[in-house]
Enzyme design. Structure first.
Site, PDB file in Angstrom:
ATOM      1  N   HIS A 162       7.171  -1.119  -4.193  1.00  0.00           N
ATOM      2  CA  HIS A 162       5.972  -0.430  -4.680  1.00  0.00           C
ATOM      3  C   HIS A 162       6.298   0.075  -6.092  1.00  0.00           C
ATOM      4  O   HIS A 162       7.458   0.402  -6.372  1.00  0.00           O
ATOM      5  CB  HIS A 162       5.713   0.743  -3.733  1.00  0.00           C
ATOM      6  CG  HIS A 162       4.447   1.490  -3.961  1.00  0.00           C
ATOM      7  ND1 HIS A 162       4.317   2.423  -4.958  1.00  0.00           N
ATOM      8  CD2 HIS A 162       3.267   1.480  -3.298  1.00  0.00           C
ATOM      9  CE1 HIS A 162       3.103   2.957  -4.899  1.00  0.00           C
ATOM     10  NE2 HIS A 162       2.444   2.395  -3.906  1.00  0.00           N
ATOM     11  N   ASP A 199      12.858   3.563   1.082  1.00  0.00           N
ATOM     12  CA  ASP A 199      11.454   3.963   0.967  1.00  0.00           C
ATOM     13  C   ASP A 199      10.771   3.655   2.295  1.00  0.00           C
ATOM     14  O   ASP A 199      10.466   2.501   2.604  1.00  0.00           O
ATOM     15  CB  ASP A 199      10.805   3.189  -0.192  1.00  0.00           C
ATOM     16  CG  ASP A 199       9.316   3.505  -0.337  1.00  0.00           C
ATOM     17  OD1 ASP A 199       8.765   4.232   0.520  1.00  0.00           O
ATOM     18  OD2 ASP A 199       8.712   3.030  -1.315  1.00  0.00           O
ATOM     19  N   GLN A 258       5.908   2.952   4.498  1.00  0.00           N
ATOM     20  CA  GLN A 258       5.135   2.128   5.429  1.00  0.00           C
ATOM     21  C   GLN A 258       5.770   2.055   6.814  1.00  0.00           C
ATOM     22  O   GLN A 258       5.169   1.531   7.745  1.00  0.00           O
ATOM     23  CB  GLN A 258       4.974   0.701   4.880  1.00  0.00           C
ATOM     24  CG  GLN A 258       4.125   0.609   3.635  1.00  0.00           C
ATOM     25  CD  GLN A 258       2.706   1.112   3.823  1.00  0.00           C
ATOM     26  OE1 GLN A 258       2.213   1.253   4.947  1.00  0.00           O
ATOM     27  NE2 GLN A 258       2.041   1.419   2.729  1.00  0.00           N
ATOM     28  N   LYS A 281       0.322   9.288   5.080  1.00  0.00           N
ATOM     29  CA  LYS A 281       0.286   7.966   5.720  1.00  0.00           C
ATOM     30  C   LYS A 281       0.649   8.070   7.201  1.00  0.00           C
ATOM     31  O   LYS A 281       0.720   7.082   7.900  1.00  0.00           O
ATOM     32  CB  LYS A 281       1.232   6.999   4.995  1.00  0.00           C
ATOM     33  CG  LYS A 281       0.729   6.634   3.600  1.00  0.00           C
ATOM     34  CD  LYS A 281       1.549   5.558   2.938  1.00  0.00           C
ATOM     35  CE  LYS A 281       1.006   5.316   1.520  1.00  0.00           C
ATOM     36  NZ  LYS A 281       1.783   4.321   0.782  1.00  0.00           N
ATOM     37  N   CYS A 289      -0.353  -1.894  -5.958  1.00  0.00           N
ATOM     38  CA  CYS A 289       0.721  -1.160  -6.645  1.00  0.00           C
ATOM     39  C   CYS A 289       2.018  -1.961  -6.618  1.00  0.00           C
ATOM     40  O   CYS A 289       3.108  -1.410  -6.449  1.00  0.00           O
ATOM     41  CB  CYS A 289       0.984   0.210  -6.027  1.00  0.00           C
ATOM     42  SG  CYS A 289      -0.379   1.342  -6.177  1.00  0.00           S
TER      43      CYS A 289
HETATM   44  C1  LIG Z   1       2.191   4.321  -0.492  1.00  0.00           C
HETATM   45  C2  LIG Z   1       3.552   3.939  -0.893  1.00  0.00           C
HETATM   46  C3  LIG Z   1       4.265   4.659  -1.853  1.00  0.00           C
HETATM   47  C4  LIG Z   1       3.662   5.808  -2.617  1.00  0.00           C
HETATM   48  O1  LIG Z   1       3.152   6.775  -1.779  1.00  0.00           O
HETATM   49  P1  LIG Z   1       2.340   8.020  -2.414  1.00  0.00           P
HETATM   50  O2  LIG Z   1       1.914   8.790  -1.234  1.00  0.00           O
HETATM   51  O3  LIG Z   1       1.204   7.413  -3.175  1.00  0.00           O
HETATM   52  O4  LIG Z   1       3.276   8.736  -3.291  1.00  0.00           O
HETATM   53  C5  LIG Z   1       5.557   4.274  -2.137  1.00  0.00           C
HETATM   54  N1  LIG Z   1       6.123   3.242  -1.512  1.00  0.00           N
HETATM   55  C6  LIG Z   1       5.473   2.512  -0.583  1.00  0.00           C
HETATM   56  C7  LIG Z   1       6.184   1.380   0.096  1.00  0.00           C
HETATM   57  C8  LIG Z   1       4.163   2.835  -0.250  1.00  0.00           C
HETATM   58  O5  LIG Z   1       3.529   2.114   0.665  1.00  0.00           O
END
Ligand SMILES: *Cc1c(COP(=O)(O)O)cnc(C)c1O
Length: 409
Positions: free
Chosen positions: A122, A199, A202, A225, A367
């Site tokens: 991302h 990260d 997801q 999320k 993104c």
């Molecule tokens: C959504 C997402 C982000 C960013 O999340 P925010 O809540 O917009 O800061 C970063 N990495 C991944 C893999 C995402 O799906």
């Protein structure tokens, strides 16, 4: 336990809503998830009965909220099986957690060093590293993915050397919806004393996260999320790294003492970790909402959610695979996301026509422009599920999608 999807759907008031007489079919859960009643209700309850700042005063309301925040820190540490609640740092979202790490950890890095990310990250896990690499001149290495879309371990092995300091990669791709072999990657990194950042934006709501088993140094995600309000992020930091983590943002709420003499500051003493990383008034109501969201997930059971979502994603994939005009990206081992295009059509046209039927998916570059470039496309249609996605949602989506395709022939 029987997973009562109809009962669960009743817990999410927005799912009952109609727009232009059409039932909402929300398939953009990878962008943000809807909130259960208990989260919504308790936000109002908080404002009506408890609202106040935290960690700054000795009066009753402030104490209640300060204690609540610490209870939620414990709850989150248990949810991801951290060793101790002190390993949990509150931020504002995943993006802030990653910026925090990018700025904080690179303080000890010099221009001969390198940091490794992957091509399917991302933007939030690319841009902060890139911008700092321009300043410090360290090398930012980007590893490839293989044909099926997984991070390429051989390429990683080729790019690692004695000057590699950090590897920062995504657990589940926000475009391809597949799970990367992070345990293998971390094993390789550990042997060379490289810090690892995962990260989990997801992954957090779709698989069981056990940070001790994963053995990463840092794990990050956003509350919004995982059925909580917007405005909270989590940064898990393994205890032994807490002392090496530099303060990235500073100001109020983190100061134990300031030695000042005749208008000259001599030095500053900070409070302990993890609180010293949380300068500024916290997003109190969102953290409380995150606590409520985790309670709700725990009540349903993350294992039950995982089992249910597995069935839904498989069901969706099978239906999509049978439509000849559909191109699906990456391996079919999807967890929660399916990205596709309709041959000879732009994703925005498909998204617009689905929207006219009350079906909401994400369209565009997700993104992740580097991933788009890899596949030679400018955008993609992304469908993403949640614990409340029903077979009926999917059936309607497929029915409408087929109608759109036939119309365009
Ligand atoms: C959504 C997402 C982000 C960013 O999340 P925010 O809540 O917009 O800061 C970063 N990495 C991944 C893999 C995402 O799906």
């Amino acid at each position: 336990m029987i997973y009562n999807i109809n009962k669960i759907r009743l817990d999410f008031p927005i799912l009952k809503k109609r727009i232009n007489k059409k039932r909402i079919i929300y398939l953009d859960n990878a962008s943000t998830s809807q909130k259960p009643k208990i989260v919504i209700k308790n936000q109002t309850k908080f404002y009506k009965n408890y609202y106040s700042s935290v960690n700054r005063s000795i009066y009753t309301l402030s104490n209640i909220n300060s204690n609540k925040i610490e209870e939620i820190r414990i709850k989150i540490s248990k949810f991801i099986n951290a060793k101790s609640p002190e390993e949990i740092i509150f931020t504002n979202n995943s993006t802030e957690s990653l910026n925090f790490l990018a700025y904080s950890l690179t303080k000890n890095i010099n221009k001969n060093d390198n940091i490794i990310i992957s091509i399917i990250e991302h933007h939030s896990n690319i841009i902060p590293w890139y911008l700092i690499s321009k300043k410090i001149n360290y090398k930012l290495k980007i590893i490839k993915i293989n044909k099926k879309g997984f991070i390429n371990i051989n390429d990683l092995k080729k790019k690692i050397n004695k000057n590699t300091k950090i590897i920062s990669i995504t657990h589940i791709s926000n475009v391809l919806g597949i799970k990367n072999p992070i345990k293998k990657i971390i094993k390789i990194a550990k042997k060379k004393n490289i810090l690892t950042i995962i990260d989990g934006s997801q992954a957090i709501s779709h698989i069981k996260i056990n940070v001790q088993k994963i053995n990463c140094d840092f794990y990050i995600f956003s509350g919004h999320k995982i059925y909580a309000p917007t405005g909270t992020g989590i940064l898990y930091c393994k205890k032994k790294n807490l002392n090496n983590l530099n303060i990235w943002k500073s100001g109020g709420g983190i100061i134990a003492n300031i030695n000042i003499k005749k208008y000259k500051i001599n030095n500053i003493q900070f409070i302990n970790s993890p609180w010293k990383f949380e300068s500024g008034t916290l997003n109190i109501e969102s953290i409380i909402g995150l606590g409520d969201a985790i309670n709700y997930i725990n009540k349903i059971g993350i294992k039950n959610i995982i089992n249910y979502e597995k069935k839904i994603i498989k069901y969706t994939l099978n239906k999509l695979k049978n439509i000849p005009e559909i191109i699906i990206y990456g391996s079919k081992k999807k967890i929660s996301i399916i990205s596709f295009n309709v041959k000879n059509n732009h994703c925005y046209d498909i998204g617009m026509l689905l929207n006219q039927n009350g079906i909401f998916i994400r369209t565009g570059n997700q993104c992740a422009i580097p991933t788009m470039k890899l596949y030679n496309i400018s955008g993609i249609c992304r469908l993403s599920i949640a614990m409340y996605t029903s077979k009926k949602d999917i059936n309607t989506f497929i029915y409408v999608l087929k109608k759109i395709i036939n119309l365009k022939k």
